[in-house]
Design a protein around this motif. Sequence first.
Motif, PDB file in Angstrom:
ATOM      1  N   THR A 160      -2.637   8.760   4.065  1.00 43.58           N
ATOM      2  CA  THR A 160      -1.431   8.778   3.225  1.00 43.58           C
ATOM      3  C   THR A 160      -0.617  10.045   3.474  1.00 43.58           C
ATOM      4  OG1 THR A 160      -2.584   7.480   1.534  1.00 43.58           O
ATOM      5  CG2 THR A 160      -0.572   8.597   0.859  1.00 43.58           C
ATOM      6  N   HIS A 178       0.845  -1.196   0.000  1.00 47.34           N
ATOM      7  CA  HIS A 178       0.000   0.000   0.000  1.00 47.34           C
ATOM      8  C   HIS A 178       0.885   1.253   0.000  1.00 47.34           C
ATOM      9  CE1 HIS A 178      -4.016  -1.761   0.373  1.00 47.34           C
ATOM     10  NE2 HIS A 178      -3.396  -2.748   0.990  1.00 47.34           N
ATOM     11  N   VAL A 220       0.731  11.229  -3.483  1.00 46.10           N
ATOM     12  CA  VAL A 220       1.898  10.588  -2.873  1.00 46.10           C
ATOM     13  C   VAL A 220       3.175  11.338  -3.256  1.00 46.10           C
ATOM     14  CG1 VAL A 220       3.330   8.497  -2.933  1.00 46.10           C
ATOM     15  CG2 VAL A 220       0.860   8.294  -2.667  1.00 46.10           C
ATOM     16  N   THR A 279       1.045   9.749   6.860  1.00 48.48           N
ATOM     17  CA  THR A 279       2.176   8.813   6.823  1.00 48.48           C
ATOM     18  C   THR A 279       3.399   9.458   6.186  1.00 48.48           C
ATOM     19  OG1 THR A 279       0.681   6.920   6.678  1.00 48.48           O
ATOM     20  CG2 THR A 279       2.945   6.555   6.003  1.00 48.48           C
ATOM     21  N   GLY A 314       1.075   4.253   1.524  1.00 48.37           N
ATOM     22  CA  GLY A 314       1.575   4.855   2.756  1.00 48.37           C
ATOM     23  C   GLY A 314       2.770   4.102   3.336  1.00 48.37           C
TER      24      GLY A 314
END
Length: 465
Positions: A381, A180, A332, A384, A182
């Motif tokens: 996310t 995943h 991200v 993290t 994160g």
Amino acid sequence: MTRLSVEMLAADPVEPITSAGHAQLGIAVLAGIAVIVLLITKFKLHAFLALTIGSLALGAFAGAPLDKAITSFSAGLGSTVAGVGVLIALGAILGKLLADSGGADQIVDTILAKAGGRSMPWAMVLIASVIGLPLFFEVGIVLLIPVVLMVAKRGNYSLMRIGIPALAGLSVMHGLIPPHPGPLVAIDAVKANLGVTLALGILVAIPTVIIAGPLFSKYAARWVDVPAPEKMIPQRASEDLEKRPGFGVTIATVMLPVVLMLAKALVDIVVDDPTHMVQRVFDVVGSPLIALLAAVLVAMFTLGRAAGFTKGRMSSTVEKSLAPIAGILLIVGAGGGFKQTLIDCGVGQMILDISKDWSIPALLLAWLIAVAIRLATGSATVATISAAGLVAPLAADMSTTHTALLVLAIGAGSLFFSHVNDAGFWLVKEYFGLSVGQTIKTWSVMETIISVVAGGLVLLLSLVI
């Protein structure tokens, strides 16, 4: 550039892009995060744009030249996407093949056929955990909602008794288990060992998902007793297929990348000789890129061909899987840019300096920082990635296992108390037909239990390994 010279450069201390003191840097961090929170919550700006603007604001508040702040952000975005972008794409392809081939439905139907009565919540948490391995959280919810609603209706179960275990399984996978986004980004940021993190993540995930899923669902069902909303039961993917892959081969395909990565971690521990042929082979085979690529290629045959997909249908499925992750990749990447701006401004070193005088353990500090950012931004996310950037210097003197636990502490903190600024909150609310208050009593409390239990288990593990 040779590998040696790259490592030498990496080892050199990075000169901060600003000479600001700790007080100014602390204010700059709070201001940068406040800008991101305000843009996401008040102005409903996309997280990618909010993170980009927040990174530049952070640099400006810290007194860094704008051109250097832009360079830091761009470098962080590029390195993050380079590090995890392909893995996210491969995970999306594997998840799409699993869904469209009817493989996910096959797992669900097989487990449900063997479960009933009191075992049904346990069956749901098992289904969600297996399916949640290769799927993004939102995709997993969309895939599992029809199953949750149908099981609740046909078996005359409380919706929360069935729904909470499924949501817990998905959420734990999303926050703690690579591949995943994160956990992958956190592993990259603190330079953790992926195999060790995966193994410890599974160790933490199992008791966490049991407590937050089947056990908590008993209380959630008493607090919020609602029937399954009829209008929300959509068509299942396999209803349009003449055939679908078998249960065993589907499970084997989903578990393939996990097995390969765990095998690499095991060989690293047992052999412990980088020049040994066996370790060199597993270093390649068990790398996330090769493990996921192998799983995707195998899935094309075991899932796609088994469902009767033509070459054209296969190509179309792969293409459709990539479009929805564009936004995830950008968020991200921008989170990585924000992380790099934090590091280049000297914020990581500042936290390292300040925390030396505190009696608070590094793992607890990482968890608390992730909790604060999660509560503020609503994104696990973003929490993290940002927390990983802030606490990365703390990992410098840590052992391999404690660096992996640092990643898990951040992941656990990033799941704390989902509320009205989290897209997942509204997704659950609408699909289950709940009010805001009911969603907080069930979903938000469940997320908090996951965060606290997982964080506590990480701290306990740090005492014994």
